[in-house]
Design an enzyme around this catalytic site. Structure first.
Site: not given
Ligand code: 13P
Length: 243
Positions: A9-10, A93, A163, A206, A227-228
């Site tokens: 997920n950018w 989300h 999440e 994370s 994500g990150g």
């Protein structure tokens, strides 16, 4: 090792230069150019990704509550996404639930639109830290899941991503037991209420190249939502070694 679904997920990240570079790298690498790798890009870049005709799949990070085409300024419908070979759409989300006040009524429409048009929703659920601390997180998550039983759409295939909000972008990751407890909760909910649906459960929050192997050891986990760490090509490639 069973194959897992790895979804990037950018979020609201990327320049045209970085996107072009990263997509070319992912398309050329056997590890990332896999149908078990899914890239949820900002809509602006979906065209570029679909033109590559790569084996990895593409997802949108949202979808309009409105169907087809029409006078809905700024909206992107599921039909438009299908035109760009979008296979999955992230819906619900926590960042959208919180920052854009997305309600269950709105999320139901988005889920119905995607299901009715053949895009597979990646439906996100997760509790905030305060809910976890209160001990009432199972009830909270069941209430979020309950939306799936009130849709005007048949559910053949769906992905549910657990999440926890307290794990998103914080570096805090639940223990394997904590994740397993929720995966079990989701699976028993699904068995009772949607017995005919094909449902996969992902974990997100994370996830890194360092902790992925441990997370994937949780029973019945079908993959992860990243994500990150999905913005760093080398790290994401390492994560995709599990796809
Ligand atoms: P991080 O991996 O940055 O915690 O984000 C998780 C997420 O929100 C994926 O949808």
């Amino acid at each position: 090792m069973t194959k897992k679904l790895i979804v990037a997920n950018w979020k609201m990240n990327g320049t045209s230069e970085k996107v072009e570079n990263d997509l070319n790298v992912y398309g050329a690498n056997q590890i990332t150019n896999s149908p078990n790798v899914v890239l949820a890009l900002p809509n602006l870049y979906l065209h570029h990704a679909s033109n590559l005709n790569a084996n990895f799949k593409i997802a949108s990070q949202d979808v309009s509550q409105f169907l087809g085409y029409g006078a809905y300024t700024g909206e992107i419908s599921s039909r438009m996404l299908l035109d760009f070979k979008v296979k999955y759409a992230i819906i619900g989300h926590s960042e959208r639930r919180q920052n854009l006040d997305e309600s269950d009524i709105l999320l139901a429409k988005k889920l119905e639109n995607t299901l009715n048009s053949g895009i597979i929703p990646i439906f996100c659920i997760g509790e905030e830290q305060s809910v976890r601390d209160s001990g009432k997180y199972m009830e909270f998550l069941l209430a979020q899941l309950g939306l799936l039983t009130r849709l005007n759409a048949g559910i053949e295939e769906l992905i549910i991503a657990y999440e926890p909000v307290w794990a998103v972008g914080t570096g805090k990751v639940p223990t394997g037991e904590q994740i397993a407890e929720i995966v079990e909760l989701i699976n028993s909910f699904v068995q009772k209420t949607l017995p005919r649906a094909k449902i996969l459960v992902l974990y997100g929050g994370s996830v890194t190249a360092k902790n992925i192997a441990e997370i994937l050891q949780v029973a019945d986990i079908a993959g992860v939502l990243v994500g990150g760490a999905s913005l760093r090509v080398d790290e994401f490639t390492a994560i995709c070694a599990h796809a």
